[in-house]
Design a protein around this motif. Structure first.
Motif, PDB file in Angstrom:
ATOM      1  N   ILE A 125     -16.316  10.656 -28.441  1.00 21.16           N
ATOM      2  CA  ILE A 125     -16.863  11.957 -28.061  1.00 21.16           C
ATOM      3  C   ILE A 125     -15.924  12.623 -27.061  1.00 21.16           C
ATOM      4  CG2 ILE A 125     -19.233  11.182 -28.435  1.00 21.16           C
ATOM      5  CD1 ILE A 125     -19.569  10.970 -25.395  1.00 21.16           C
ATOM      6  N   THR A 126     -16.263  13.838 -26.664  1.00 18.89           N
ATOM      7  CA  THR A 126     -15.524  14.535 -25.623  1.00 18.89           C
ATOM      8  C   THR A 126     -16.478  14.867 -24.486  1.00 18.89           C
ATOM      9  OG1 THR A 126     -13.973  16.340 -25.174  1.00 18.89           O
ATOM     10  CG2 THR A 126     -15.878  16.859 -26.550  1.00 18.89           C
ATOM     11  N   PHE A 127     -15.941  15.409 -23.393  1.00 18.06           N
ATOM     12  CA  PHE A 127     -16.751  15.686 -22.210  1.00 18.06           C
ATOM     13  C   PHE A 127     -16.433  17.065 -21.659  1.00 18.06           C
ATOM     14  CE2 PHE A 127     -16.691  11.071 -22.307  1.00 18.06           C
ATOM     15  CZ  PHE A 127     -17.979  10.726 -21.915  1.00 18.06           C
ATOM     16  N   SER A 128     -17.424  17.629 -20.992  1.00 20.40           N
ATOM     17  CA  SER A 128     -17.196  18.808 -20.166  1.00 20.40           C
ATOM     18  C   SER A 128     -16.403  18.401 -18.935  1.00 20.40           C
ATOM     19  CB  SER A 128     -18.536  19.405 -19.730  1.00 20.40           C
ATOM     20  OG  SER A 128     -19.158  18.535 -18.780  1.00 20.40           O
ATOM     21  N   GLU A 129     -16.089  19.386 -18.096  1.00 20.51           N
ATOM     22  CA  GLU A 129     -15.563  19.060 -16.778  1.00 20.51           C
ATOM     23  C   GLU A 129     -16.608  18.226 -16.026  1.00 20.51           C
ATOM     24  OE1 GLU A 129     -12.518  19.804 -15.392  1.00 20.51           O
ATOM     25  OE2 GLU A 129     -12.028  20.415 -17.440  1.00 20.51           O
ATOM     26  N   PRO A 130     -16.208  17.349 -15.119  1.00 24.36           N
ATOM     27  CA  PRO A 130     -17.189  16.538 -14.402  1.00 24.36           C
ATOM     28  C   PRO A 130     -18.139  17.386 -13.552  1.00 24.36           C
ATOM     29  CG  PRO A 130     -14.926  15.932 -13.799  1.00 24.36           C
ATOM     30  CD  PRO A 130     -14.825  17.066 -14.726  1.00 24.36           C
ATOM     31  N   TYR A 131     -19.408  17.012 -13.536  1.00 26.63           N
ATOM     32  CA  TYR A 131     -20.367  17.667 -12.645  1.00 26.63           C
ATOM     33  C   TYR A 131     -20.795  16.755 -11.503  1.00 26.63           C
ATOM     34  CZ  TYR A 131     -23.809  15.352 -15.772  1.00 26.63           C
ATOM     35  OH  TYR A 131     -24.512  14.450 -16.534  1.00 26.63           O
ATOM     36  N   ALA A 132     -20.356  15.507 -11.526  1.00 27.75           N
ATOM     37  CA  ALA A 132     -20.640  14.596 -10.406  1.00 27.75           C
ATOM     38  C   ALA A 132     -19.518  13.588 -10.300  1.00 27.75           C
ATOM     39  CB  ALA A 132     -21.970  13.883 -10.615  1.00 27.75           C
ATOM     40  N   ARG A 133     -19.030  13.412  -9.094  1.00 27.49           N
ATOM     41  CA  ARG A 133     -18.051  12.378  -8.784  1.00 27.49           C
ATOM     42  C   ARG A 133     -18.596  11.623  -7.584  1.00 27.49           C
ATOM     43  NH1 ARG A 133     -14.626  16.996  -9.492  1.00 27.49           N
ATOM     44  NH2 ARG A 133     -13.208  16.816 -11.281  1.00 27.49           N
ATOM     45  N   MET A 134     -19.251  10.508  -7.850  1.00 26.72           N
ATOM     46  CA  MET A 134     -19.898   9.775  -6.766  1.00 26.72           C
ATOM     47  C   MET A 134     -18.858   9.155  -5.827  1.00 26.72           C
ATOM     48  SD  MET A 134     -22.501   8.933  -5.135  1.00 26.72           S
ATOM     49  CE  MET A 134     -23.563   9.811  -6.274  1.00 26.72           C
ATOM     50  N   PRO A 135     -18.874   9.545  -4.554  1.00 32.07           N
ATOM     51  CA  PRO A 135     -17.934   8.923  -3.615  1.00 32.07           C
ATOM     52  C   PRO A 135     -18.349   7.495  -3.286  1.00 32.07           C
ATOM     53  CG  PRO A 135     -19.394  10.435  -2.458  1.00 32.07           C
ATOM     54  CD  PRO A 135     -19.708  10.572  -3.913  1.00 32.07           C
ATOM     55  N   LYS A 162     -21.766   5.493  -2.693  1.00 32.41           N
ATOM     56  CA  LYS A 162     -22.483   6.124  -1.599  1.00 32.41           C
ATOM     57  C   LYS A 162     -23.958   6.338  -1.907  1.00 32.41           C
ATOM     58  CE  LYS A 162     -21.732   9.569   1.997  1.00 32.41           C
ATOM     59  NZ  LYS A 162     -20.819  10.620   2.495  1.00 32.41           N
ATOM     60  N   ASP A 163     -24.292   6.621  -3.177  1.00 29.59           N
ATOM     61  CA  ASP A 163     -25.702   6.803  -3.508  1.00 29.59           C
ATOM     62  C   ASP A 163     -26.479   5.508  -3.350  1.00 29.59           C
ATOM     63  OD1 ASP A 163     -24.369   5.688  -5.680  1.00 29.59           O
ATOM     64  OD2 ASP A 163     -25.506   6.810  -7.188  1.00 29.59           O
ATOM     65  N   GLU A 164     -25.905   4.389  -3.783  1.00 25.07           N
ATOM     66  CA  GLU A 164     -26.584   3.100  -3.673  1.00 25.07           C
ATOM     67  C   GLU A 164     -26.674   2.658  -2.218  1.00 25.07           C
ATOM     68  OE1 GLU A 164     -24.850   0.198  -6.216  1.00 25.07           O
ATOM     69  OE2 GLU A 164     -24.988   1.455  -8.002  1.00 25.07           O
ATOM     70  N   VAL A 165     -25.599   2.868  -1.471  1.00 25.35           N
ATOM     71  CA  VAL A 165     -25.597   2.508  -0.054  1.00 25.35           C
ATOM     72  C   VAL A 165     -26.653   3.315   0.705  1.00 25.35           C
ATOM     73  CG1 VAL A 165     -24.263   2.702   2.079  1.00 25.35           C
ATOM     74  CG2 VAL A 165     -23.188   1.735   0.039  1.00 25.35           C
ATOM     75  N   THR A 166     -26.648   4.627   0.506  1.00 22.54           N
ATOM     76  CA  THR A 166     -27.592   5.493   1.211  1.00 22.54           C
ATOM     77  C   THR A 166     -29.025   5.153   0.854  1.00 22.54           C
ATOM     78  OG1 THR A 166     -25.958   7.277   1.241  1.00 22.54           O
ATOM     79  CG2 THR A 166     -28.248   7.899   1.616  1.00 22.54           C
ATOM     80  N   ASP A 167     -29.267   4.894  -0.435  1.00 23.52           N
ATOM     81  CA  ASP A 167     -30.617   4.558  -0.885  1.00 23.52           C
ATOM     82  C   ASP A 167     -31.103   3.269  -0.231  1.00 23.52           C
ATOM     83  OD1 ASP A 167     -32.811   5.226  -2.828  1.00 23.52           O
ATOM     84  OD2 ASP A 167     -32.326   3.222  -3.565  1.00 23.52           O
ATOM     85  N   PHE A 168     -30.231   2.264  -0.154  1.00 22.34           N
ATOM     86  CA  PHE A 168     -30.634   0.993   0.462  1.00 22.34           C
ATOM     87  C   PHE A 168     -30.908   1.156   1.951  1.00 22.34           C
ATOM     88  CE2 PHE A 168     -29.852  -2.988   2.665  1.00 22.34           C
ATOM     89  CZ  PHE A 168     -30.633  -3.868   1.940  1.00 22.34           C
ATOM     90  N   TYR A 183     -31.390  16.350  -4.416  1.00 22.67           N
ATOM     91  CA  TYR A 183     -31.340  14.946  -4.832  1.00 22.67           C
ATOM     92  C   TYR A 183     -30.350  14.093  -4.045  1.00 22.67           C
ATOM     93  CZ  TYR A 183     -33.999  16.696  -8.808  1.00 22.67           C
ATOM     94  OH  TYR A 183     -34.959  17.295  -9.603  1.00 22.67           O
ATOM     95  N   PHE A 184     -29.341  14.705  -3.462  1.00 27.99           N
ATOM     96  CA  PHE A 184     -28.315  13.947  -2.741  1.00 27.99           C
ATOM     97  C   PHE A 184     -28.100  14.582  -1.361  1.00 27.99           C
ATOM     98  CE2 PHE A 184     -27.281  13.554  -7.271  1.00 27.99           C
ATOM     99  CZ  PHE A 184     -27.212  12.169  -7.415  1.00 27.99           C
TER     100      PHE A 184
END
Length: 271
Positions: A117-127, A197-203, A265-266
């Protein structure tokens, strides 16, 4: 009553001209001559409903960051959205089988995925982020600053590969889970932990054990280890739809709509 020959000649000439030109076709007031109807009026978007906060189920309905983002993108593209829940393993096959037109399911852009498949430009880059004990005095998280320090990471993933290659003068400790790493951090057995960062922050926010520690700095982004980000998955032949998603994404980032959705959400930047 007979028609005079001159009049009959003019009537025949007029009919011939009409037949050649055809009936007049009025132009729509808001459509310029030569304009074509857009191909896409409805877009079906698949998501899993199992990766909060990106996507999840709320009263058996798809919800989350990607669902709100998808609605905003469809509104900007002036198309009607339909969201479809799909199991992860069938996600790409369903797209290729035309069961839906796009995927927004926290799908990482990768060379392996691009084979199909192909992709759009990224809409999320999780640091990724560094975590220390609250009492820690560490301020320099460069390879030189953490030389001789103990770094904790989850075993077998991108973070282990990254610290082993970039932080070769540090003492690398691997753990089965992020929770195990942070518990060792709280006990002083490692000096710093690295994780998404999302997993760290959530924990840290949701667990009593997380009160020990805090995020202190983002890890420099390196696509070679952490990937290109998350994008809309699309069929390769749907080039027009890809362009529509890319333009809509650029537009909502420019006018602040993306930031408003992201902030729901973030607590930090993800693009």
């Amino acid at each position: 009553m007979s028609i005079p020959s001159a009049a009959r000649y003019l009537l025949i000439l007029a009919l011939a001209v009409f037949a050649t030109l055809g009936p007049a076709r009025p132009l729509c007031a808001n459509s310029p001559a030569g304009a074509t109807e857009p191909k896409w009026k409805e877009v079906r978007i698949a998501s899993e409903g199992a990766r909060p906060p990106y996507n999840y189920l709320d009263n058996n309905e798809l919800a989350g960051f990607e669902i709100d983002l998808g609605k905003a993108l469809c509104q900007r593209m002036n198309v009607t959205c339909h969201f479809i829940m799909q199991d992860w393993d069938a996600m790409v096959p369903g797209l290729l089988d035309h069961q839906y037109d796009a995927i927004m399911a926290a799908m990482e852009i990768s060379d392996e995925a691009r084979e199909k498949i192909t992709f759009s430009e990224p809409y999320a880059r999780m640091p990724s982020a560094f975590v220390t004990a609250r009492k820690s005095q560490l301020k320099d998280f460069s390879p030189a600053g953490l030389a001789g320090k103990a770094i904790g990471v989850v075993a077998g993933g991108a973070h282990q590969a990254y610290v082993e290659d970039v932080y070769g003068k540090s003492d690398i400790h691997t753990f089965p889970t992020l929770e195990d790493a942070i518990l060792d951090l709280a006990e002083g057995r490692v000096d710093v932990v690295m994780g998404d960062k999302d997993e760290v922050t959530d924990f840290l926010d949701k667990n009593k054990e997380g009160q020990c520690c805090r995020t202190v700095a983002d890890v420099p982004r390196d696509p070679a280890y952490f990937g290109e980000g998350i994008g809309v998955g699309l069929r390769k032949e749907d080039k027009e739809l890809k362009s529509m998603f890319n333009k809509a994404l650029a537009d909502i980032k420019a006018d602040g709509t993306f930031t408003q959705i992201r902030a729901k959400y973030f607590k930090f930047e993800i693009d």
